[in-house]
Design an enzyme around this catalytic site. Structure first.
Site, short mmCIF file in Angstrom:
data_model
loop_
_atom_site.label_atom_id
_atom_site.label_comp_id
_atom_site.label_asym_id
_atom_site.label_seq_id
_atom_site.Cartn_x
_atom_site.Cartn_y
_atom_site.Cartn_z
N HIS A 7 0.82 -1.22 0.00
CA HIS A 7 0.00 0.00 0.00
C HIS A 7 0.86 1.27 0.00
O HIS A 7 0.37 2.35 -0.34
CB HIS A 7 -0.99 0.00 1.17
CG HIS A 7 -0.40 0.32 2.51
ND1 HIS A 7 -0.11 -0.64 3.45
CD2 HIS A 7 -0.05 1.50 3.08
CE1 HIS A 7 0.38 -0.08 4.53
NE2 HIS A 7 0.42 1.24 4.34
N ASP A 37 0.22 -7.72 1.67
CA ASP A 37 0.55 -6.29 1.69
C ASP A 37 2.06 -6.06 1.78
O ASP A 37 2.53 -5.20 2.51
CB ASP A 37 -0.17 -5.57 2.83
CG ASP A 37 -0.07 -4.05 2.72
OD1 ASP A 37 0.08 -3.55 1.59
OD2 ASP A 37 -0.11 -3.37 3.76
N ASN A 112 4.81 5.07 9.35
CA ASN A 112 5.51 3.89 9.89
C ASN A 112 5.39 2.68 8.99
O ASN A 112 6.16 1.71 9.13
CB ASN A 112 4.96 3.52 11.26
CG ASN A 112 5.59 4.28 12.40
OD1 ASN A 112 4.99 5.21 12.95
ND2 ASN A 112 6.82 3.91 12.76
N SER A 113 4.43 2.68 8.06
CA SER A 113 4.20 1.50 7.24
C SER A 113 5.46 1.06 6.52
O SER A 113 6.18 1.87 5.94
CB SER A 113 3.10 1.79 6.21
OG SER A 113 1.86 1.94 6.83
N LEU A 168 -4.75 -25.49 0.11
CA LEU A 168 -5.31 -26.76 0.56
C LEU A 168 -6.64 -27.03 -0.13
O LEU A 168 -7.00 -28.18 -0.36
CB LEU A 168 -5.48 -26.73 2.08
CG LEU A 168 -5.66 -28.06 2.82
CD1 LEU A 168 -4.54 -29.04 2.47
CD2 LEU A 168 -5.70 -27.81 4.32
N GLY A 169 -7.38 -25.97 -0.48
CA GLY A 169 -8.64 -26.14 -1.19
C GLY A 169 -9.82 -26.40 -0.30
O GLY A 169 -10.64 -27.28 -0.57
N THR A 171 -12.88 -24.42 2.53
CA THR A 171 -13.47 -23.25 3.16
C THR A 171 -13.62 -23.56 4.64
O THR A 171 -14.00 -24.67 5.01
CB THR A 171 -14.83 -22.90 2.54
OG1 THR A 171 -15.69 -24.06 2.61
CG2 THR A 171 -14.67 -22.48 1.10
#
Length: 264
Positions: A7, A37, A112-113, A168-169, A171
């Protein structure tokens, strides 16, 4: 090589890196990973100081850490705090984002990011990524990407140009009190499998809907965030050892991860 957040450099046409001694360099973007990120930059210079990676897994809640960054353009500012929590998900990233943040109370503000979170031995244990605030300023909560995950992402970008992420596939939802009671669990932890994709690594290994994953490679799973981080450390083709609970009994399952297209 310079590590930052995605970002920070997102949509940038030109990127400049300024060192502590005010030397400036045009940077090349080697690659980035929106799911964590992270971004990896390159500048042309030799004999620069660098940090060694520490083991973020060994961090303990209450341990002292230091945050380094440039808040409000105050160059190379250092703040101190403790590790407040681990494997924290704050729903910051987009779908399929991998959030297992180290939460600290070290003061972090805009600027700080991408900065370093180091332990008292001076080892890098996290990449500062976010703060939680109603005002946009520090209010006691800051978050860093664990170094163990960041190291894998950075290595992949350096070697392959993109992140090679094992899938892994399945939910999942975190185990709650109701699920724990239904499955006669002693502790409310782990992830409950709601679905298994066809031809996935989980399907090939015989994992079923209703199974509960309690460990990955010997590390306990408490919720979705730490499970996703543990899997994200691996590439397609690598094997992982899972402990699942089925019908109240523990079972060890070894599986070879695939990619998001369910191929190796």
């Amino acid at each position: 090589l310079v590590v930052s957040n995605h970002h920070v450099i997102e949509d940038a046409e030109d990127i400049t890196v300024t060192l502590h001694d005010k030397r400036e360099y045009k940077a090349e973007l080697l690659g980035y990973d929106q799911s964590t990120d992270l971004a990896l930059l390159k500048i042309e210079e030799a004999n620069l100081p660098f940090l060694f990676f520490g083991d973020s897994d060994s961090l303990q809640v209450g341990e002292w850490v230091l945050a380094v960054g440039n808040p409000f353009r105050l160059q190379s500012s250092v703040t101190a705090g403790i590790v407040s929590a681990k494997a924290r998900n704050i729903n910051l990233l987009q779908r399929n984002g991998i959030e297992a943040y180290i939460q600290t109370d070290a003061a972090v503000n805009p600027g700080n990011s991408g900065g370093a979170l180091v332990n008292t031995q001076g080892l890098l244990v996290g990449i500062i990524a976010a703060l939680m605030s109603e005002s946009g300023r520090y209010e006691g909560f800051s978050f860093a990407i664990p170094s163990t995950l960041a190291q894998k992402v950075i290595y992949d970008i350096q070697k392959f140009g993109s992140v090679q992420r094992g899938w892994l596939g399945i939910t999942i939802v975190p185990v709650d009190q109701e699920i724990a009671a239904e499955n006669k669990l002693e502790n409310v932890k782990g992830v409950y499998i709601q679905g298994v994709s066809k031809n996935s690594a989980a399907s090939d290994a015989g994992i079923k809907r209703g199974d509960i994953i309690s460990e990955v490679n010997g590390t306990e799973v408490h919720a979705n965030a730490d499970f996703m981080e543990l899997i994200a450390r691996h590439r397609p083709g690598e094997k992982v050892e899972l402990i699942i609970i089925r019908d109240g009994k523990e079972k060890q399952i070894n599986t070879t991860l695939k990619n998001s297209m369910n191929t190796y």
